[in-house]
Scaffold this motif. Structure first.
Motif, PDB file in Angstrom:
ATOM      1  N   UNK A 177       0.846  -1.121  -0.088  1.00  0.00           N
ATOM      2  CA  UNK A 177       0.088   0.119  -0.031  1.00  0.00           C
ATOM      3  C   UNK A 177       0.782   1.234   0.107  1.00  0.00           C
ATOM      4  N   UNK A 178       1.866   1.134   0.722  1.00  0.00           N
ATOM      5  CA  UNK A 178       2.761   2.309   0.662  1.00  0.00           C
ATOM      6  C   UNK A 178       3.488   2.644  -0.457  1.00  0.00           C
ATOM      7  N   UNK A 179       3.923   1.671  -1.266  1.00  0.00           N
ATOM      8  CA  UNK A 179       4.423   1.769  -2.393  1.00  0.00           C
ATOM      9  C   UNK A 179       3.744   2.315  -3.472  1.00  0.00           C
ATOM     10  N   UNK A 180       2.281   1.960  -3.367  1.00  0.00           N
ATOM     11  CA  UNK A 180       1.349   2.404  -4.731  1.00  0.00           C
ATOM     12  C   UNK A 180       1.182   3.915  -4.095  1.00  0.00           C
ATOM     13  N   UNK A 181       1.111   4.210  -2.574  1.00  0.00           N
ATOM     14  CA  UNK A 181       1.018   5.704  -2.478  1.00  0.00           C
ATOM     15  C   UNK A 181       2.171   6.697  -3.065  1.00  0.00           C
ATOM     16  N   UNK A 182       3.291   6.014  -2.777  1.00  0.00           N
ATOM     17  CA  UNK A 182       4.458   6.802  -2.978  1.00  0.00           C
ATOM     18  C   UNK A 182       4.590   6.701  -4.408  1.00  0.00           C
ATOM     19  N   UNK A 183       4.451   5.760  -5.141  1.00  0.00           N
ATOM     20  CA  UNK A 183       4.491   5.866  -6.825  1.00  0.00           C
ATOM     21  C   UNK A 183       3.623   6.838  -7.236  1.00  0.00           C
ATOM     22  N   UNK A 184       2.387   7.129  -6.726  1.00  0.00           N
ATOM     23  CA  UNK A 184       1.522   8.143  -7.115  1.00  0.00           C
ATOM     24  C   UNK A 184       1.869   9.668  -6.527  1.00  0.00           C
ATOM     25  N   UNK A 185       1.948   9.646  -5.416  1.00  0.00           N
ATOM     26  CA  UNK A 185       2.426  11.155  -4.868  1.00  0.00           C
ATOM     27  C   UNK A 185       3.743  11.385  -5.413  1.00  0.00           C
ATOM     28  N   UNK A 186       4.774  10.951  -5.654  1.00  0.00           N
ATOM     29  CA  UNK A 186       5.795  11.290  -6.016  1.00  0.00           C
ATOM     30  C   UNK A 186       5.744  11.389  -7.592  1.00  0.00           C
ATOM     31  N   UNK A 202       3.173  -1.608 -20.242  1.00  0.00           N
ATOM     32  CA  UNK A 202       4.334  -2.254 -20.148  1.00  0.00           C
ATOM     33  C   UNK A 202       5.326  -1.325 -19.365  1.00  0.00           C
ATOM     34  N   UNK A 203       5.548  -0.155 -19.894  1.00  0.00           N
ATOM     35  CA  UNK A 203       6.338   0.614 -18.920  1.00  0.00           C
ATOM     36  C   UNK A 203       6.138   0.962 -17.473  1.00  0.00           C
ATOM     37  N   UNK A 204       4.483   1.086 -17.158  1.00  0.00           N
ATOM     38  CA  UNK A 204       4.104   1.270 -15.923  1.00  0.00           C
ATOM     39  C   UNK A 204       4.566   0.055 -15.115  1.00  0.00           C
ATOM     40  N   UNK A 205       4.228  -1.160 -15.591  1.00  0.00           N
ATOM     41  CA  UNK A 205       4.447  -2.391 -15.045  1.00  0.00           C
ATOM     42  C   UNK A 205       5.918  -2.447 -14.341  1.00  0.00           C
ATOM     43  N   UNK A 206       6.735  -2.131 -15.590  1.00  0.00           N
ATOM     44  CA  UNK A 206       8.152  -2.103 -15.041  1.00  0.00           C
ATOM     45  C   UNK A 206       8.325  -1.198 -14.025  1.00  0.00           C
ATOM     46  N   UNK A 207       7.946  -0.086 -14.232  1.00  0.00           N
ATOM     47  CA  UNK A 207       8.374   0.976 -13.140  1.00  0.00           C
ATOM     48  C   UNK A 207       7.911   0.773 -11.896  1.00  0.00           C
ATOM     49  N   UNK A 208       6.619  -0.207 -11.562  1.00  0.00           N
ATOM     50  CA  UNK A 208       6.041  -0.797 -10.272  1.00  0.00           C
ATOM     51  C   UNK A 208       7.050  -1.890  -9.930  1.00  0.00           C
ATOM     52  N   UNK A 218      10.268  -0.368  -8.621  1.00  0.00           N
ATOM     53  CA  UNK A 218      10.293   0.217  -7.192  1.00  0.00           C
ATOM     54  C   UNK A 218      10.008  -0.858  -6.215  1.00  0.00           C
ATOM     55  N   UNK A 219       9.372  -1.864  -6.291  1.00  0.00           N
ATOM     56  CA  UNK A 219       9.319  -3.325  -5.484  1.00  0.00           C
ATOM     57  C   UNK A 219      10.409  -3.643  -5.195  1.00  0.00           C
ATOM     58  N   UNK A 220      11.132  -3.920  -6.300  1.00  0.00           N
ATOM     59  CA  UNK A 220      12.450  -4.519  -5.835  1.00  0.00           C
ATOM     60  C   UNK A 220      13.418  -3.785  -5.143  1.00  0.00           C
ATOM     61  N   UNK A 221      13.563  -2.327  -5.426  1.00  0.00           N
ATOM     62  CA  UNK A 221      14.398  -1.380  -4.959  1.00  0.00           C
ATOM     63  C   UNK A 221      13.711  -1.277  -3.303  1.00  0.00           C
ATOM     64  N   UNK A 268      22.680  -7.418  -8.798  1.00  0.00           N
ATOM     65  CA  UNK A 268      21.884  -7.250  -7.607  1.00  0.00           C
ATOM     66  C   UNK A 268      20.873  -6.325  -7.815  1.00  0.00           C
ATOM     67  N   UNK A 269      20.853  -5.582  -8.906  1.00  0.00           N
ATOM     68  CA  UNK A 269      19.679  -4.672  -9.289  1.00  0.00           C
ATOM     69  C   UNK A 269      18.607  -5.354  -9.660  1.00  0.00           C
ATOM     70  N   UNK A 270      17.459  -4.519 -10.071  1.00  0.00           N
ATOM     71  CA  UNK A 270      16.251  -5.053 -10.750  1.00  0.00           C
ATOM     72  C   UNK A 270      16.579  -6.073 -12.035  1.00  0.00           C
ATOM     73  N   UNK A 271      15.959  -7.111 -11.843  1.00  0.00           N
ATOM     74  CA  UNK A 271      16.212  -8.132 -13.127  1.00  0.00           C
ATOM     75  C   UNK A 271      15.157  -8.151 -13.737  1.00  0.00           C
ATOM     76  N   UNK A 272      14.718  -7.383 -14.828  1.00  0.00           N
ATOM     77  CA  UNK A 272      13.663  -7.484 -15.583  1.00  0.00           C
ATOM     78  C   UNK A 272      13.806  -7.689 -17.244  1.00  0.00           C
ATOM     79  N   UNK A 273      13.139  -8.694 -17.711  1.00  0.00           N
ATOM     80  CA  UNK A 273      13.580  -8.771 -19.043  1.00  0.00           C
ATOM     81  C   UNK A 273      12.340  -8.618 -19.894  1.00  0.00           C
TER      82      UNK A 273
END
Lengths: 339, 96
Positions: A253-262, A282-288, A291-294, B91-96
């Motif tokens: 939930x917090x991730x969704x909020x920060x993706x939107x608010x930032x 596709x780009x948005x999905x990658x962005x999400x 963010x999740x992995x980070x 170690x970074x995000x792995x997206x293909x």
């Protein structure tokens, strides 16, 4: 432990030595040693060789298959492994109502505490942008629920409290969206399919979270299908859903909020189908995913073990703690509580 | 931690080709090939002991050589890449 996400349609994953080889149309795109991976998530038309699947199962690497848009399809499971005694104990406890109640209470405590913290944090950080009264009201409701569950000795009643708290939390969730309010709004939770941008992201992140939690449970040898709060239903990973509860608000939930608010996601990254279902580009999905992995790499002080750990490791720690509780090495299950 | 492994295997004599192939394969299982005989391996101490052992058993110390560069956990700051064949961050995000 890193997770490999494959979103390219037509990609082929195979095993070469002890590495995962990803190729697209016969061209090698990535080769990575398997020991650096904790999981593989495939979106849509992605193929995998059976040998890779077997190898991943052997090395406790969770593999999930989702549709292109993130709906869960299947998961690959290898030969049954792990500790039989532990699993038997899990089944016994799931059958005994007093234990189920105890575990459910621990899980709900974690869930409600973390949901409340999300609201409190918003009150503190964005006091000028949100309606105080309503959010404070919800915080009080959640606080009262925390006290109430102490004395409830009935599983259905506990579930009732869970429903109530979820409702009051989601009732004020829209308040926490402080930017791009015209494009991102939350009028209640909906799924299968999600009908607005916010629900679309929530559902997607819950799926990613479920994959991670489920793998963590399997690594410690628990059966992700037999839950306490979520009872058995064919094809439903009850225990994984149970353990997810403490992470939903804090992580997804917090991730969704920060993706939107930032402003990391924009309205044009979503499309609406004729069925009213909302999908991400596709780009948005990658962005999400990024963010999740980070976020999983961020470090946090674990309140129970008192050590600094990466958020991605939290699932494994919680799974271990649950296993210890089931074995009788701990007197209670300490849910992860975010401070 | 990150260990850079580079090797030189004499391929002129008998069995050299075989040693070269096997050394490369072992490195591949633990790391990323960044140049022909240079690998970046992201390993924990246990995995490193294992890899090192395997490599040193394989080579012929009379003719071949191995060099290890230990870059530690903060290796990102110590590596720069210029030119072709860009690598990826394990170690970074792995997206293909």
């Amino acid at each position: 432990m890193n997770t490999l996400y494959v979103t390219t349609q037509g990609a082929y994953l195979s095993k070469e030595g002890e590495t995962v080889l990803v190729s697209v149309e016969g061209v090698k795109r990535l080769q990575i040693p398997v020991h650096t991976l904790g999981g593989i998530v495939c979106f849509g038309r992605v193929m995998c060789s059976p040998y890779l699947m077997g190898f991943c199962a052997e090395n406790q690497i969770g593999m999930s298959f989702l549709t292109e848009y993130g709906r869960f399809l299947a998961r690959v499971q290898g030969p049954v492994s792990g500790n039989v005694l532990l699993r038997r104990e899990q089944y016994r406890r799931a059958d005994a109502s007093e234990f189920s109640i105890a575990i459910t209470r621990f899980i709900l405590t974690g869930k409600i505490c973390n949901a409340r913290s999300v609201l409190q944090r918003a009150l503190r950080d964005h006091s000028d942008k949100i309606s105080h009264q309503e959010v404070e009201q919800a915080v009080t409701t959640l606080g009262n629920a925390l006290k109430r569950i102490e004395s409830i000795n009935n599983l259905d009643e506990l579930r009732g409290v869970e429903g109530e708290t979820a409702r009051s939390y989601f009732n004020v969730f829209d308040q926490l969206i402080t930017h791009q309010k015209d494009d991102f709004y939350f009028r209640g939770r909906n799924r299968r399919p999600p009908l607005d941008n916010v629900n679309c992201m929530l559902s997607f992140l819950y799926t990613l979270l479920l994959h991670d939690v489920r793998s963590a449970l399997e690594v410690v040898g628990l059966d992700p299908a037999v839950g306490f709060l979520h009872r058995d239903r064919p094809g439903r990973p009850g225990l994984a859903l149970d353990m997810m509860e403490e992470f939903r608000a804090f992580l997804a939930d917090r991730l969704v909020l920060s993706l939107i608010n930032l402003g990391q996601v924009k309205a044009k990254g979503f499309t609406k189908a004729e069925t009213r279902a909302v999908m991400m580009s596709d780009d948005t999905r990658k962005e999400v995913i990024v963010a999740y992995q980070k976020r999983k790499q961020d470090e946090i002080l674990h309140p129970f073990i008192g050590e600094k750990v990466a958020i991605g490791i939290l699932f494994h720690i919680q799974a271990l703690l649950l296993a210890r509780y089931l074995r009788g090495d701990l007197d209670g299950y300490p849910p992860f509580i975010w401070r | 931690m990150m260990v850079l492994v580079s090797y030189d295997v004499a391929t002129t004599d008998e069995g050299g080709q075989r040693r070269l192939r096997r050394v490369a394969k072992m490195c591949k299982n633990y790391g990323q090939r960044v140049q022909y005989s240079v690998f970046e391996c992201l390993v924990d101490p246990a995995q490193w002991t294992l890899l090192r052992n395997k490599l040193e058993k394989e080579i012929d110390p009379e003719k071949d050589s191995l060099r290890y560069y230990f870059l530690g956990a903060n290796w990102q700051k110590r590596v720069e890449h210029v030119g072709a064949k860009p690598t990826f961050d394990q170690e970074g995000p792995l997206i293909i």
